[in-house]
Design a protein around this motif. Structure first.
Motif, PDB file in Angstrom:
ATOM      1  N   UNK A 197      18.068  59.611  52.802  1.00  0.00           N
ATOM      2  CA  UNK A 197      18.823  60.338  51.782  1.00  0.00           C
ATOM      3  C   UNK A 197      18.655  61.835  51.893  1.00  0.00           C
ATOM      4  N   UNK A 198      17.459  62.286  52.160  1.00  0.00           N
ATOM      5  CA  UNK A 198      17.206  63.726  52.294  1.00  0.00           C
ATOM      6  C   UNK A 198      18.028  64.322  53.428  1.00  0.00           C
ATOM      7  N   UNK A 199      18.225  63.548  54.467  1.00  0.00           N
ATOM      8  CA  UNK A 199      18.945  64.043  55.648  1.00  0.00           C
ATOM      9  C   UNK A 199      20.383  63.540  55.741  1.00  0.00           C
ATOM     10  N   UNK A 200      20.808  62.740  54.759  1.00  0.00           N
ATOM     11  CA  UNK A 200      22.188  62.262  54.747  1.00  0.00           C
ATOM     12  C   UNK A 200      22.496  61.215  55.797  1.00  0.00           C
ATOM     13  N   UNK A 201      21.530  60.408  56.173  1.00  0.00           N
ATOM     14  CA  UNK A 201      21.688  59.402  57.234  1.00  0.00           C
ATOM     15  C   UNK A 201      22.233  58.093  56.653  1.00  0.00           C
ATOM     16  N   UNK A 202      23.533  58.040  56.468  1.00  0.00           N
ATOM     17  CA  UNK A 202      24.185  56.880  55.864  1.00  0.00           C
ATOM     18  C   UNK A 202      23.999  55.629  56.716  1.00  0.00           C
ATOM     19  N   UNK A 203      24.079  55.771  58.028  1.00  0.00           N
ATOM     20  CA  UNK A 203      23.922  54.601  58.906  1.00  0.00           C
ATOM     21  C   UNK A 203      22.531  53.987  58.774  1.00  0.00           C
ATOM     22  N   UNK A 204      21.518  54.811  58.680  1.00  0.00           N
ATOM     23  CA  UNK A 204      20.149  54.308  58.501  1.00  0.00           C
ATOM     24  C   UNK A 204      20.016  53.661  57.125  1.00  0.00           C
ATOM     25  N   UNK A 205      20.613  54.269  56.119  1.00  0.00           N
ATOM     26  CA  UNK A 205      20.565  53.692  54.768  1.00  0.00           C
ATOM     27  C   UNK A 205      21.179  52.300  54.751  1.00  0.00           C
TER      28      UNK A 205
END
Length: 138
Positions: free
Chosen positions: A46-54
């Motif tokens: 979330x801090x880095x905006x990594x939607x795929x990882x989320x």
């Protein structure tokens, strides 16, 4: 049996290396493992905006609304770091947009106080509420 996560797991979550994250999970790393600050991989994403990882973490059973040592969720972290796509995506997946942190703030309170006007608009669109009235003009 799950195991705690090494720093490399959190690094992979924050840098968007979904394949590395998946390998850690396949090797038994707890999907909701926490670092020394209580941050989970989902919070780092979330801090880095990594939607795929989320999405990967959530597909593997991550708790969407876990809080860190300050009471902030992955959505709250994404608000703080102005990760609009992440906020929209995770809210659409059921994240609580009205979580209250240890200071009594909601994500909308934080965005207003920080004058993140675009984030305020997004949170308003997501029907977020503020606990505090912040006097400010656009």
């Amino acid at each position: 049996m799950t195991k705690s996560a090494p720093k490399q797991f959190f690094n992979a979550c924050s840098t968007g290396k979904a394949d590395v994250v998946a390998q850690f999970l396949d090797d038994g790393t707890d999907v909701d493992a926490r670092d020394e600050y209580g941050l989970t991989g989902l919070m780092w994403a979330g801090r880095k905006g990594r939607v795929d990882v989320a999405r990967l973490l959530l597909d593997r059973g991550a708790n969407i609304d876990l809080t860190d040592n300050t009471g902030r969720t992955s959505l709250f972290h994404a608000v703080a770091y102005k990760r609009y796509e992440f906020v929209r995506t995770i809210a659409g997946l059921g994240a609580d947009v009205n979580v209250v942190d240890m200071h009594g703030w909601t994500p909308l309170d934080f965005a207003r106080t920080s004058r993140h006007l675009k984030m305020v608009d997004l949170l308003d669109e997501l029907n977020a509420i503020a606990k505090y009235s912040v006097n400010w003009t656009r």
